[in-house]
Design a protein around this motif. Structure first.
Motif, PDB file in Angstrom:
ATOM      1  N   ALA A  27     -26.647  -7.571 -30.723  1.00 54.26           N
ATOM      2  CA  ALA A  27     -28.088  -7.394 -30.539  1.00 54.26           C
ATOM      3  C   ALA A  27     -28.313  -6.055 -29.847  1.00 54.26           C
ATOM      4  O   ALA A  27     -27.766  -5.816 -28.767  1.00 54.26           O
ATOM      5  N   THR A  28     -29.113  -5.178 -30.453  1.00 58.12           N
ATOM      6  CA  THR A  28     -29.387  -3.852 -29.888  1.00 58.12           C
ATOM      7  C   THR A  28     -30.865  -3.748 -29.566  1.00 58.12           C
ATOM      8  O   THR A  28     -31.716  -3.978 -30.423  1.00 58.12           O
ATOM      9  N   ASN A  29     -31.182  -3.386 -28.313  1.00 60.53           N
ATOM     10  CA  ASN A  29     -32.593  -3.243 -27.937  1.00 60.53           C
ATOM     11  C   ASN A  29     -33.072  -1.805 -28.145  1.00 60.53           C
ATOM     12  O   ASN A  29     -32.279  -0.913 -28.460  1.00 60.53           O
ATOM     13  N   GLU A  30     -34.371  -1.597 -27.989  1.00 63.82           N
ATOM     14  CA  GLU A  30     -34.967  -0.282 -28.248  1.00 63.82           C
ATOM     15  C   GLU A  30     -34.512   0.783 -27.265  1.00 63.82           C
ATOM     16  O   GLU A  30     -34.622   1.975 -27.537  1.00 63.82           O
ATOM     17  N   GLU A  31     -33.981   0.367 -26.126  1.00 65.06           N
ATOM     18  CA  GLU A  31     -33.500   1.312 -25.118  1.00 65.06           C
ATOM     19  C   GLU A  31     -32.048   1.728 -25.382  1.00 65.06           C
ATOM     20  O   GLU A  31     -31.460   2.459 -24.597  1.00 65.06           O
ATOM     21  N   GLY A  32     -31.465   1.250 -26.478  1.00 64.76           N
ATOM     22  CA  GLY A  32     -30.126   1.667 -26.867  1.00 64.76           C
ATOM     23  C   GLY A  32     -28.995   0.805 -26.342  1.00 64.76           C
ATOM     24  O   GLY A  32     -27.830   1.138 -26.536  1.00 64.76           O
ATOM     25  N   GLN A  33     -29.307  -0.295 -25.686  1.00 69.97           N
ATOM     26  CA  GLN A  33     -28.264  -1.179 -25.184  1.00 69.97           C
ATOM     27  C   GLN A  33     -27.871  -2.161 -26.282  1.00 69.97           C
ATOM     28  O   GLN A  33     -28.733  -2.808 -26.888  1.00 69.97           O
ATOM     29  N   THR A  34     -26.570  -2.268 -26.535  1.00 66.48           N
ATOM     30  CA  THR A  34     -26.065  -3.247 -27.481  1.00 66.48           C
ATOM     31  C   THR A  34     -25.333  -4.331 -26.707  1.00 66.48           C
ATOM     32  O   THR A  34     -24.449  -4.039 -25.900  1.00 66.48           O
ATOM     33  N   PHE A  35     -25.727  -5.572 -26.942  1.00 68.33           N
ATOM     34  CA  PHE A  35     -25.113  -6.731 -26.313  1.00 68.33           C
ATOM     35  C   PHE A  35     -24.273  -7.440 -27.366  1.00 68.33           C
ATOM     36  O   PHE A  35     -24.696  -7.588 -28.507  1.00 68.33           O
ATOM     37  N   ILE A  36     -23.093  -7.873 -26.973  1.00 67.94           N
ATOM     38  CA  ILE A  36     -22.231  -8.660 -27.851  1.00 67.94           C
ATOM     39  C   ILE A  36     -21.980  -9.976 -27.137  1.00 67.94           C
ATOM     40  O   ILE A  36     -21.502  -9.988 -25.999  1.00 67.94           O
ATOM     41  N   TYR A  37     -22.356 -11.072 -27.805  1.00 62.97           N
ATOM     42  CA  TYR A  37     -22.151 -12.372 -27.184  1.00 62.97           C
ATOM     43  C   TYR A  37     -21.668 -13.385 -28.211  1.00 62.97           C
ATOM     44  O   TYR A  37     -21.869 -13.223 -29.407  1.00 62.97           O
ATOM     45  N   ALA A  38     -20.999 -14.412 -27.696  1.00 60.38           N
ATOM     46  CA  ALA A  38     -20.418 -15.431 -28.565  1.00 60.38           C
ATOM     47  C   ALA A  38     -21.514 -16.263 -29.214  1.00 60.38           C
ATOM     48  O   ALA A  38     -22.518 -16.585 -28.581  1.00 60.38           O
ATOM     49  N   ALA A  39     -21.308 -16.611 -30.479  1.00 63.81           N
ATOM     50  CA  ALA A  39     -22.215 -17.522 -31.178  1.00 63.81           C
ATOM     51  C   ALA A  39     -21.824 -18.940 -30.769  1.00 63.81           C
ATOM     52  O   ALA A  39     -21.115 -19.643 -31.466  1.00 63.81           O
ATOM     53  N   SER A  40     -22.262 -19.323 -29.589  1.00 71.20           N
ATOM     54  CA  SER A  40     -21.855 -20.580 -28.972  1.00 71.20           C
ATOM     55  C   SER A  40     -23.005 -21.569 -28.933  1.00 71.20           C
ATOM     56  O   SER A  40     -24.156 -21.191 -28.731  1.00 71.20           O
ATOM     57  N   ARG A  41     -22.694 -22.847 -29.080  1.00 71.23           N
ATOM     58  CA  ARG A  41     -23.690 -23.906 -28.935  1.00 71.23           C
ATOM     59  C   ARG A  41     -23.843 -24.307 -27.474  1.00 71.23           C
ATOM     60  O   ARG A  41     -24.725 -25.071 -27.118  1.00 71.23           O
ATOM     61  N   GLU A  42     -22.958 -23.793 -26.599  1.00 67.50           N
ATOM     62  CA  GLU A  42     -22.916 -24.227 -25.201  1.00 67.50           C
ATOM     63  C   GLU A  42     -23.812 -23.407 -24.276  1.00 67.50           C
ATOM     64  O   GLU A  42     -24.564 -23.960 -23.488  1.00 67.50           O
ATOM     65  N   LYS A  43     -23.696 -22.060 -24.330  1.00 73.78           N
ATOM     66  CA  LYS A  43     -24.423 -21.197 -23.389  1.00 73.78           C
ATOM     67  C   LYS A  43     -24.348 -19.748 -23.859  1.00 73.78           C
ATOM     68  O   LYS A  43     -23.571 -19.405 -24.746  1.00 73.78           O
ATOM     69  N   LEU A  44     -25.160 -18.909 -23.222  1.00 71.78           N
ATOM     70  CA  LEU A  44     -25.103 -17.467 -23.467  1.00 71.78           C
ATOM     71  C   LEU A  44     -23.936 -16.900 -22.675  1.00 71.78           C
ATOM     72  O   LEU A  44     -23.894 -17.018 -21.447  1.00 71.78           O
ATOM     73  N   GLU A  45     -22.978 -16.323 -23.368  1.00 76.48           N
ATOM     74  CA  GLU A  45     -21.804 -15.733 -22.736  1.00 76.48           C
ATOM     75  C   GLU A  45     -21.635 -14.316 -23.274  1.00 76.48           C
ATOM     76  O   GLU A  45     -21.105 -14.105 -24.365  1.00 76.48           O
ATOM     77  N   ILE A  46     -22.145 -13.327 -22.506  1.00 75.66           N
ATOM     78  CA  ILE A  46     -22.091 -11.924 -22.940  1.00 75.66           C
ATOM     79  C   ILE A  46     -20.671 -11.403 -22.745  1.00 75.66           C
ATOM     80  O   ILE A  46     -20.130 -11.442 -21.642  1.00 75.66           O
ATOM     81  N   ALA A  47     -20.066 -10.918 -23.829  1.00 72.66           N
ATOM     82  CA  ALA A  47     -18.706 -10.394 -23.789  1.00 72.66           C
ATOM     83  C   ALA A  47     -18.697  -8.895 -23.482  1.00 72.66           C
ATOM     84  O   ALA A  47     -17.765  -8.392 -22.870  1.00 72.66           O
ATOM     85  N   ALA A  48     -19.748  -8.182 -23.937  1.00 73.51           N
ATOM     86  CA  ALA A  48     -19.797  -6.725 -23.733  1.00 73.51           C
ATOM     87  C   ALA A  48     -21.235  -6.248 -23.795  1.00 73.51           C
ATOM     88  O   ALA A  48     -22.090  -6.884 -24.414  1.00 73.51           O
ATOM     89  N   GLN A  49     -21.469  -5.128 -23.120  1.00 71.41           N
ATOM     90  CA  GLN A  49     -22.775  -4.469 -23.147  1.00 71.41           C
ATOM     91  C   GLN A  49     -22.501  -2.973 -23.119  1.00 71.41           C
ATOM     92  O   GLN A  49     -21.770  -2.490 -22.250  1.00 71.41           O
ATOM     93  N   ASN A  50     -23.057  -2.258 -24.101  1.00 67.27           N
ATOM     94  CA  ASN A  50     -22.796  -0.820 -24.230  1.00 67.27           C
ATOM     95  C   ASN A  50     -24.084  -0.062 -24.463  1.00 67.27           C
ATOM     96  O   ASN A  50     -25.016  -0.578 -25.068  1.00 67.27           O
ATOM     97  N   GLN A  51     -24.128   1.183 -24.011  1.00 64.65           N
ATOM     98  CA  GLN A  51     -25.287   2.055 -24.196  1.00 64.65           C
ATOM     99  C   GLN A  51     -25.000   3.027 -25.326  1.00 64.65           C
ATOM    100  O   GLN A  51     -23.983   3.727 -25.312  1.00 64.65           O
TER     101      GLN A  51
END
Length: 88
Positions: A27-51
């Motif tokens: 998922a990439t926001n308009e400010e240029g941050q890309t979030f990588i997270y597991a496609a999990s049914r349990e919870k949001l678990e962000i593995a990486a965040q990059n600019q």
């Protein structure tokens, strides 16, 4: 059945679409941050965040083990756009 499994916030304003690859959501926001997270049914678990650049309005494309995206950066007071490739 429409039952909510979990809620989480990534931060920022989003124009691009989510991309799912090998169990990971990009998922990439308009400010240029890309979030990588597991496609999990349990919870949001962000593995990486990059600019990437100063702003991004495009959806990342994944091909051949690489991620491609169009980013913008301000250089000498002017907006300059680039296509970046991250990966092999």
């Amino acid at each position: 059945n429409g039952k909510e499994l979990w809620k989480g916030r990534l931060g920022g304003t989003f124009s691009s679409s989510l991309v799912l690859v090998d169990g990971w959501i990009y998922a990439t926001n308009e400010e240029g941050q890309t979030f990588i997270y597991a496609a999990s049914r349990e919870k949001l678990e962000i593995a990486a965040q990059n600019q990437l650049g100063d702003s991004v309005f495009s959806t990342p494309a994944i091909c051949g083990g690489s991620l491609y995206n169009r980013i913008a950066m301000t250089e000498n007071g002017k907006r300059q756009e680039y296509v970046v490739c991250i990966g092999a």
